[in-house]
Design a protein around this motif. Structure first.
Motif, PDB file in Angstrom:
ATOM      1  N   MET A 291      14.732   2.393 -47.707  1.00 49.73           N
ATOM      2  CA  MET A 291      15.048   1.477 -48.787  1.00 49.73           C
ATOM      3  C   MET A 291      16.365   1.873 -49.463  1.00 49.73           C
ATOM      4  SD  MET A 291      13.722  -1.183 -49.848  1.00 49.73           S
ATOM      5  CE  MET A 291      13.260  -2.232 -51.131  1.00 49.73           C
ATOM      6  N   ILE A 292      16.596   3.164 -49.565  1.00 47.70           N
ATOM      7  CA  ILE A 292      17.843   3.632 -50.174  1.00 47.70           C
ATOM      8  C   ILE A 292      19.034   3.220 -49.319  1.00 47.70           C
ATOM      9  CG2 ILE A 292      19.161   5.690 -50.781  1.00 47.70           C
ATOM     10  CD1 ILE A 292      16.470   6.969 -51.548  1.00 47.70           C
ATOM     11  N   ARG A 293      18.893   3.326 -48.004  1.00 47.51           N
ATOM     12  CA  ARG A 293      19.983   2.944 -47.105  1.00 47.51           C
ATOM     13  C   ARG A 293      20.267   1.450 -47.213  1.00 47.51           C
ATOM     14  NH1 ARG A 293      23.656   5.890 -45.506  1.00 47.51           N
ATOM     15  NH2 ARG A 293      22.125   7.464 -45.040  1.00 47.51           N
ATOM     16  N   LEU A 294      19.251   0.670 -47.470  1.00 41.79           N
ATOM     17  CA  LEU A 294      19.442  -0.769 -47.637  1.00 41.79           C
ATOM     18  C   LEU A 294      20.199  -1.075 -48.920  1.00 41.79           C
ATOM     19  CD1 LEU A 294      18.813  -3.673 -46.668  1.00 41.79           C
ATOM     20  CD2 LEU A 294      16.709  -3.533 -47.983  1.00 41.79           C
ATOM     21  N   LEU A 295      19.891  -0.346 -49.976  1.00 39.93           N
ATOM     22  CA  LEU A 295      20.512  -0.627 -51.266  1.00 39.93           C
ATOM     23  C   LEU A 295      21.921  -0.057 -51.405  1.00 39.93           C
ATOM     24  CD1 LEU A 295      17.438  -0.061 -53.569  1.00 39.93           C
ATOM     25  CD2 LEU A 295      18.392  -2.220 -52.793  1.00 39.93           C
ATOM     26  N   ILE A 296      22.131   1.183 -50.937  1.00 41.71           N
ATOM     27  CA  ILE A 296      23.432   1.805 -51.148  1.00 41.71           C
ATOM     28  C   ILE A 296      24.092   2.217 -49.843  1.00 41.71           C
ATOM     29  CG2 ILE A 296      22.870   2.639 -53.451  1.00 41.71           C
ATOM     30  CD1 ILE A 296      22.421   5.399 -52.189  1.00 41.71           C
ATOM     31  N   GLY A 297      23.728   1.578 -48.742  1.00 40.27           N
ATOM     32  CA  GLY A 297      24.291   1.947 -47.452  1.00 40.27           C
ATOM     33  C   GLY A 297      25.799   1.974 -47.477  1.00 40.27           C
ATOM     34  N   PRO A 298      26.388   2.916 -46.741  1.00 37.75           N
ATOM     35  CA  PRO A 298      27.847   3.014 -46.780  1.00 37.75           C
ATOM     36  C   PRO A 298      28.547   1.828 -46.114  1.00 37.75           C
ATOM     37  CG  PRO A 298      26.948   4.568 -45.210  1.00 37.75           C
ATOM     38  CD  PRO A 298      25.786   3.944 -45.923  1.00 37.75           C
ATOM     39  N   SER A 299      27.864   1.143 -45.220  1.00 41.09           N
ATOM     40  CA  SER A 299      28.500   0.010 -44.556  1.00 41.09           C
ATOM     41  C   SER A 299      27.474  -1.087 -44.311  1.00 41.09           C
ATOM     42  CB  SER A 299      29.135   0.454 -43.240  1.00 41.09           C
ATOM     43  OG  SER A 299      28.130   0.849 -42.334  1.00 41.09           O
ATOM     44  N   LEU A 300      27.973  -2.248 -43.985  1.00 34.15           N
ATOM     45  CA  LEU A 300      27.104  -3.388 -43.723  1.00 34.15           C
ATOM     46  C   LEU A 300      26.192  -3.169 -42.507  1.00 34.15           C
ATOM     47  CD1 LEU A 300      26.302  -6.184 -44.689  1.00 34.15           C
ATOM     48  CD2 LEU A 300      28.142  -7.117 -43.282  1.00 34.15           C
ATOM     49  N   PRO A 301      26.679  -2.603 -41.401  1.00 39.54           N
ATOM     50  CA  PRO A 301      25.762  -2.339 -40.280  1.00 39.54           C
ATOM     51  C   PRO A 301      24.606  -1.414 -40.646  1.00 39.54           C
ATOM     52  CG  PRO A 301      28.014  -2.227 -39.508  1.00 39.54           C
ATOM     53  CD  PRO A 301      28.067  -2.357 -41.005  1.00 39.54           C
ATOM     54  N   ASP A 302      24.861  -0.418 -41.495  1.00 37.52           N
ATOM     55  CA  ASP A 302      23.776   0.465 -41.938  1.00 37.52           C
ATOM     56  C   ASP A 302      22.714  -0.322 -42.699  1.00 37.52           C
ATOM     57  OD1 ASP A 302      24.800   2.837 -40.880  1.00 37.52           O
ATOM     58  OD2 ASP A 302      26.066   3.147 -42.640  1.00 37.52           O
ATOM     59  N   ARG A 303      23.148  -1.249 -43.505  1.00 41.85           N
ATOM     60  CA  ARG A 303      22.197  -2.061 -44.265  1.00 41.85           C
ATOM     61  C   ARG A 303      21.394  -2.984 -43.359  1.00 41.85           C
ATOM     62  NH1 ARG A 303      25.560  -3.523 -49.749  1.00 41.85           N
ATOM     63  NH2 ARG A 303      25.738  -1.366 -50.414  1.00 41.85           N
ATOM     64  N   VAL A 304      22.028  -3.530 -42.338  1.00 40.30           N
ATOM     65  CA  VAL A 304      21.320  -4.410 -41.407  1.00 40.30           C
ATOM     66  C   VAL A 304      20.274  -3.625 -40.626  1.00 40.30           C
ATOM     67  CG1 VAL A 304      21.594  -5.846 -39.352  1.00 40.30           C
ATOM     68  CG2 VAL A 304      23.179  -6.080 -41.254  1.00 40.30           C
ATOM     69  N   VAL A 305      20.626  -2.427 -40.182  1.00 36.43           N
ATOM     70  CA  VAL A 305      19.657  -1.594 -39.459  1.00 36.43           C
ATOM     71  C   VAL A 305      18.498  -1.209 -40.371  1.00 36.43           C
ATOM     72  CG1 VAL A 305      19.356   0.656 -38.348  1.00 36.43           C
ATOM     73  CG2 VAL A 305      21.324  -0.749 -37.779  1.00 36.43           C
ATOM     74  N   ALA A 306      18.778  -0.899 -41.622  1.00 36.77           N
ATOM     75  CA  ALA A 306      17.710  -0.559 -42.566  1.00 36.77           C
ATOM     76  C   ALA A 306      16.791  -1.750 -42.805  1.00 36.77           C
ATOM     77  CB  ALA A 306      18.312  -0.089 -43.882  1.00 36.77           C
ATOM     78  N   LEU A 307      17.373  -2.944 -42.913  1.00 40.34           N
ATOM     79  CA  LEU A 307      16.558  -4.137 -43.101  1.00 40.34           C
ATOM     80  C   LEU A 307      15.698  -4.421 -41.875  1.00 40.34           C
ATOM     81  CD1 LEU A 307      15.939  -6.407 -45.084  1.00 40.34           C
ATOM     82  CD2 LEU A 307      17.763  -7.730 -44.008  1.00 40.34           C
ATOM     83  N   ASP A 308      16.237  -4.200 -40.679  1.00 35.56           N
ATOM     84  CA  ASP A 308      15.451  -4.349 -39.456  1.00 35.56           C
ATOM     85  C   ASP A 308      14.289  -3.361 -39.434  1.00 35.56           C
ATOM     86  OD1 ASP A 308      16.730  -6.456 -38.302  1.00 35.56           O
ATOM     87  OD2 ASP A 308      18.026  -5.223 -37.032  1.00 35.56           O
ATOM     88  N   LEU A 309      14.558  -2.120 -39.813  1.00 33.84           N
ATOM     89  CA  LEU A 309      13.506  -1.112 -39.826  1.00 33.84           C
ATOM     90  C   LEU A 309      12.394  -1.493 -40.800  1.00 33.84           C
ATOM     91  CD1 LEU A 309      12.474   1.623 -38.853  1.00 33.84           C
ATOM     92  CD2 LEU A 309      13.750   2.656 -40.717  1.00 33.84           C
ATOM     93  N   ILE A 310      12.766  -1.985 -41.963  1.00 32.36           N
ATOM     94  CA  ILE A 310      11.762  -2.419 -42.943  1.00 32.36           C
ATOM     95  C   ILE A 310      10.946  -3.580 -42.392  1.00 32.36           C
ATOM     96  CG2 ILE A 310      11.469  -3.481 -45.216  1.00 32.36           C
ATOM     97  CD1 ILE A 310      13.860  -1.757 -46.136  1.00 32.36           C
ATOM     98  N   ALA A 311      11.608  -4.514 -41.717  1.00 27.03           N
ATOM     99  CA  ALA A 311      10.889  -5.648 -41.126  1.00 27.03           C
ATOM    100  C   ALA A 311       9.905  -5.168 -40.066  1.00 27.03           C
ATOM    101  CB  ALA A 311      11.876  -6.640 -40.523  1.00 27.03           C
ATOM    102  N   TYR A 312      10.317  -4.208 -39.235  1.00 26.52           N
ATOM    103  CA  TYR A 312       9.415  -3.711 -38.201  1.00 26.52           C
ATOM    104  C   TYR A 312       8.255  -2.924 -38.795  1.00 26.52           C
ATOM    105  CZ  TYR A 312      13.152  -5.157 -35.107  1.00 26.52           C
ATOM    106  OH  TYR A 312      14.104  -5.879 -34.455  1.00 26.52           O
ATOM    107  N   ILE A 313       8.483  -2.234 -39.887  1.00 31.01           N
ATOM    108  CA  ILE A 313       7.390  -1.528 -40.565  1.00 31.01           C
ATOM    109  C   ILE A 313       6.396  -2.531 -41.144  1.00 31.01           C
ATOM    110  CG2 ILE A 313       6.848  -0.088 -42.577  1.00 31.01           C
ATOM    111  CD1 ILE A 313       9.428   1.470 -41.954  1.00 31.01           C
ATOM    112  N   VAL A 314       6.895  -3.618 -41.711  1.00 28.60           N
ATOM    113  CA  VAL A 314       6.008  -4.664 -42.230  1.00 28.60           C
ATOM    114  C   VAL A 314       5.182  -5.270 -41.090  1.00 28.60           C
ATOM    115  CG1 VAL A 314       5.988  -6.981 -43.241  1.00 28.60           C
ATOM    116  CG2 VAL A 314       7.396  -5.193 -44.255  1.00 28.60           C
ATOM    117  N   ILE A 315       5.813  -5.515 -39.954  1.00 29.39           N
ATOM    118  CA  ILE A 315       5.098  -6.059 -38.799  1.00 29.39           C
ATOM    119  C   ILE A 315       4.023  -5.084 -38.344  1.00 29.39           C
ATOM    120  CG2 ILE A 315       5.347  -6.706 -36.370  1.00 29.39           C
ATOM    121  CD1 ILE A 315       8.214  -7.661 -37.149  1.00 29.39           C
TER     122      ILE A 315
END
Length: 74
Positions: free
Chosen positions: A1-25
């Motif tokens: 969640m921290i990487r999603l909020l303060i990720g150093p770059s946009l790709p890091d945020r996208v990967v973090a969002l994907d990981l959160i989605a897969y955890i929800v699944i």
């Protein structure tokens, strides 16, 4: 969640969002297996499709951002 909020770059945020989605699944699937019902499988499928489409849209964005723009592209 921290990487999603303060990720150093946009790709890091996208990967973090994907990981959160897969955890929800995974949580939805685990709940369905634990209770023996398939009521929320549709929700897991929808989350998976949205995560896939989001990742695909981001990949297309990165692909187009790397190209110089020309006026004769359709």
């Amino acid at each position: 969640m921290i990487r999603l909020l303060i990720g150093p770059s946009l790709p890091d945020r996208v990967v973090a969002l994907d990981l959160i989605a897969y955890i929800v699944i995974a949580f939805i699937a685990t709940y369905c297996i634990h209770t023996g019902t398939s009521d929320f499988i549709d929700a897991a499928i929808v989350v998976a499709l949205i995560a896939f489409l989001g990742t695909t849209a981001f990949a297309r964005y990165v692909l187009k951002a790397g190209r110089p723009s020309t006026n004769d592209e359709i």
